[in-house]
Design an enzyme around this catalytic site. Structure first.
Site, PDB file in Angstrom:
ATOM      1  N   ARG A   1     -39.658  -7.765 -36.857  1.00 41.93           N
ATOM      2  CA  ARG A   1     -38.959  -6.636 -37.470  1.00 41.93           C
ATOM      3  C   ARG A   1     -39.406  -6.339 -38.906  1.00 41.93           C
ATOM      4  O   ARG A   1     -39.117  -5.292 -39.446  1.00 41.93           O
ATOM      5  CB  ARG A   1     -37.434  -6.885 -37.429  1.00 41.93           C
ATOM      6  CG  ARG A   1     -36.855  -6.741 -36.027  1.00 41.93           C
ATOM      7  CD  ARG A   1     -35.480  -7.357 -35.907  1.00 41.93           C
ATOM      8  NE  ARG A   1     -35.523  -8.803 -35.707  1.00 41.93           N
ATOM      9  CZ  ARG A   1     -34.443  -9.573 -35.583  1.00 41.93           C
ATOM     10  NH1 ARG A   1     -33.239  -9.038 -35.665  1.00 41.93           N
ATOM     11  NH2 ARG A   1     -34.569 -10.870 -35.393  1.00 41.93           N
TER      12      ARG A   1
ATOM     13  N   LYS B   1     -43.205 -14.353 -41.717  1.00 42.91           N
ATOM     14  CA  LYS B   1     -41.914 -13.954 -42.299  1.00 42.91           C
ATOM     15  C   LYS B   1     -41.429 -14.903 -43.379  1.00 42.91           C
ATOM     16  O   LYS B   1     -41.007 -14.470 -44.465  1.00 42.91           O
ATOM     17  CB  LYS B   1     -40.888 -13.914 -41.163  1.00 42.91           C
ATOM     18  CG  LYS B   1     -39.483 -13.631 -41.608  1.00 42.91           C
ATOM     19  CD  LYS B   1     -38.563 -13.915 -40.437  1.00 42.91           C
ATOM     20  CE  LYS B   1     -37.341 -13.047 -40.470  1.00 42.91           C
ATOM     21  NZ  LYS B   1     -36.604 -13.127 -39.204  1.00 42.91           N
TER      22      LYS B   1
ATOM     23  N   GLY C   1     -38.448 -18.967 -28.643  1.00 44.98           N
ATOM     24  CA  GLY C   1     -37.032 -18.919 -28.978  1.00 44.98           C
ATOM     25  C   GLY C   1     -36.561 -20.094 -29.814  1.00 44.98           C
ATOM     26  O   GLY C   1     -37.255 -21.109 -29.943  1.00 44.98           O
TER      27      GLY C   1
ATOM     28  N   ASN D   1     -22.420 -16.164 -36.094  1.00 44.17           N
ATOM     29  CA  ASN D   1     -23.165 -17.410 -36.172  1.00 44.17           C
ATOM     30  C   ASN D   1     -24.177 -17.288 -37.310  1.00 44.17           C
ATOM     31  O   ASN D   1     -25.004 -16.383 -37.318  1.00 44.17           O
ATOM     32  CB  ASN D   1     -23.881 -17.630 -34.829  1.00 44.17           C
ATOM     33  CG  ASN D   1     -24.919 -18.731 -34.901  1.00 44.17           C
ATOM     34  OD1 ASN D   1     -24.812 -19.650 -35.716  1.00 44.17           O
ATOM     35  ND2 ASN D   1     -25.928 -18.639 -34.045  1.00 44.17           N
TER      36      ASN D   1
ATOM     37  N   ASN E   1     -68.599 -13.209 -75.218  1.00 40.99           N
ATOM     38  CA  ASN E   1     -68.577 -14.557 -74.628  1.00 40.99           C
ATOM     39  C   ASN E   1     -69.408 -14.659 -73.369  1.00 40.99           C
ATOM     40  O   ASN E   1     -69.542 -15.727 -72.806  1.00 40.99           O
ATOM     41  CB  ASN E   1     -67.133 -14.978 -74.331  1.00 40.99           C
ATOM     42  CG  ASN E   1     -66.443 -14.014 -73.379  1.00 40.99           C
ATOM     43  OD1 ASN E   1     -66.724 -12.816 -73.381  1.00 40.99           O
ATOM     44  ND2 ASN E   1     -65.545 -14.532 -72.569  1.00 40.99           N
TER      45      ASN E   1
END
Ligand code: UD1
Ligand code: CA
Length: 484
Positions: A29, A36, A93, A189, A406
């Site tokens: 998503r 992620k 899952g 949850n 330099n």
């Protein structure tokens, strides 16, 4: 903040606790090519926040990060935290992720499961879940919350006994499987649990993929345990923000601003003045001393630390810088990996690049760029200058438009300017070169050799003065114009 008393309480207990962090998912998503859990809020990866919180409760060697999608990149980015890693090669899952931990967790009695995409979780809450879980002798304890918008989260179905709602959980129902009546349940949850390790792995193979995503849902284990007569308990989080998950870029931005808001509040509470704090971007690891004033639109990033009584004016952005006390940083400075001594004054519009060391009371002014350069105590480079690979002593004055040359196109060389030197404006110093103590360089010189102490270095074509030359020239030009 690490809570060491929690860690002691834990290690002294006979029970062996581990933490598993679910961090293998792709994060579809977010629509990103980066994993992620490496997306950042407050200047730190999501997974870094979770590990920080967990490390305050158990030692990193008892923390197992479950990685899968872009595992190599995640491992490299996270290695320094000192945790263990478990690989979930295929992401099938959250339940499947835990199945991969069977061996790693064999030596533990209990495991706390955290989500790599729930970054605001606090050590006190993790400890509370652990203590509640042990006190209840539960097989599974679920941290729950009632966020303003429960959409997208799994919902908690509590057990009702004799008309009373109990602390026990019947099951967790995922968003897509909610019945219309269940959709009104506000308790969600958090994706944070404690498990009795043995009881979890005795039943984890009973999980199936019979759901809209065709995945093994860890959430289904609640109903399985419950059916077997094991106790599955819910404990509420004290604040719903703490368990917010990041699934979209919008949630990423929301949590980032929540964290930054907390950070500025924390700093203000500790004695820092911040005007218009909502316009400032201050990373989680930044520290600021008391009575320092931070103006609007300032960014303090990475591991930046600022002393007391400093003033940081608008538009300044600093990354991994260390400032002493009483430092003034005027408008619009860009600074990275720089160290600045007490009482120094920078800006407006100074550019301090990595390994710049600005001494006590030194001044760096507008459009001055420094890189790998030490500017000694009380020295000044106030205007339009480049100082790269330079070692500059104390009490040195660098005139406007001075350039250290330099680089020859292939190699870099050093410029050394000893104490008390005066460099006139528009000077080029061709490195390697050393300007001896107390020497003078005349304006507009190109210095290609070392200068001895107290000498004058000057390269300058003789000045020619022609009286009335300009008016004669103008007359000539005018008469030409009339003819044409
Ligand atoms: C999950 C919970 C949901 C809860 C929510 C809280 C499940 C089935 N659902 O949903 O009840 O309300 O978290 O934020 O668990 N991961 C892996 N391997 C995988 C799949 C996921 O390690 O194969 C990791 C992800 O990287 C992520 C975490 O597990 O860190 C949660 O996965 P995600 O897909 O975000 O679950 P949610 O849909 O948010
Ligand atoms: Ca999630």
């Amino acid at each position: 903040m690490p809570n060491h008393s929690d860690q002691t309480a834990f290690t002294s207990a006979a029970t062996r606790f581990a933490v598993a962090i679910l961090a293998a998912g792709k994060g579809t998503r977010l629509k990103s090519k980066h994993p992620k859990v490496l997306h950042e809020i407050g200047g730190r990866p999501l997974l870094g926040h979770v590990i920080r919180a967990a490390s305050a409760v158990v030692e990193p060697k008892h923390i197992f990060c479950i990685i899968g999608h872009e595992a190599g990149r995640v491992r490299t980015a996270i290695e320094a935290y000192g945790t263990q890693f478990v690989e979930q090669t295929e992401q099938r899952g959250t339940g499947h992720a835990m199945m991969q931990c069977r061996q790693a967790l064999a030596g533990y009695d209990h495991v706390i499961v955290l989500s790599g995409d729930v970054p605001l979780i606090q050590p006190e809450t993790i400890a509370r879940v652990r203590d509640f879980h042990l006190a209840q002798n539960a097989a599974m304890t679920i941290l729950t919350a009632e966020p303003r918008d429960p959409f997208g989260y799994g919902r908690i179905l509590r057990r009702v006994r004799n008309g009373h709602i109990t602390d026990e959980v019947e099951s967790i129902v995922e968003q897509k499987q909610l019945t219309p009546e269940q959709a009104s349940i506000g308790e969600v949850n958090s994706g944070i649990y404690a498990f009795d390790v043995k009881k979890l792995f005795q039943r984890i193979d009973l999980l199936n993929t019979d759901n809209p995503h065709g995945e093994f849902y860890l959430t289904d284990i609640a109903a399985i345990l419950q059916r077997d007569g094991e106790s599955v308990m819910a404990v509420r989080a004290k604040s719903p923000e703490e368990v917010l998950g990041v699934n979209t870029r919008i949630e990423l931005a929301l949590l980032d601003s929540y964290l930054r808001d907390q950070k500025t509040r924390e700093l203000m509470t500790s004695g820092v003045t911040i005007f218009r704090p909502e316009t400032c971007v201050i990373d989680s690891d930044v520290t600021v001393g008391t009575d320092t004033v931070i103006e609007p639109f300032v960014q303090l990033l990475g591991s930046t630390s600022i002393g007391s009584d400093c003033r940081i004016r608008s538009g300044t952005v600093m990354t991994n810088c260390r400032l002493g006390d009483n430092v003034t940083v005027k408008h619009g400075c860009i600074m990275e990996d720089a160290e600045v001594g007490n009482l120094a004054v920078l800006g407006p519009y100074s550019h301090l690049r990595p390994a710049s060391q600005i001494g006590e009371g030194a001044h760096v002014g507008n459009f001055v760029e420094t890189k790998k350069t030490r500017l000694g105590k009380g020295s000044k480079a106030n205007h339009l200058t480049y100082l790269g690979d330079a070692e500059i002593g104390e009490g040195v004055n660098i005139g406007a438009g001075t350039i250290t040359c330099n680089y020859d196109g292939i190699n870099k060389f050093k410029t050394i300017i000893d104490d008390g030197v005066f460099i006139g404006s528009d000077t080029t110093l061709v490195a390697p070169v050393r300007i001896g103590k107390g020497a003078y360089v005349g304006a507009s010189s190109c210095i290609t050799q070392d200068l001895p102490d107290d000498s004058l270095g000057l390269t300058r074509p003789p000045l020619v003065i022609k009286e009335n030359w300009a008016s004669a020239k103008r007359e000539k030009l005018k008469s030409k114009k009339q003819k044409s």
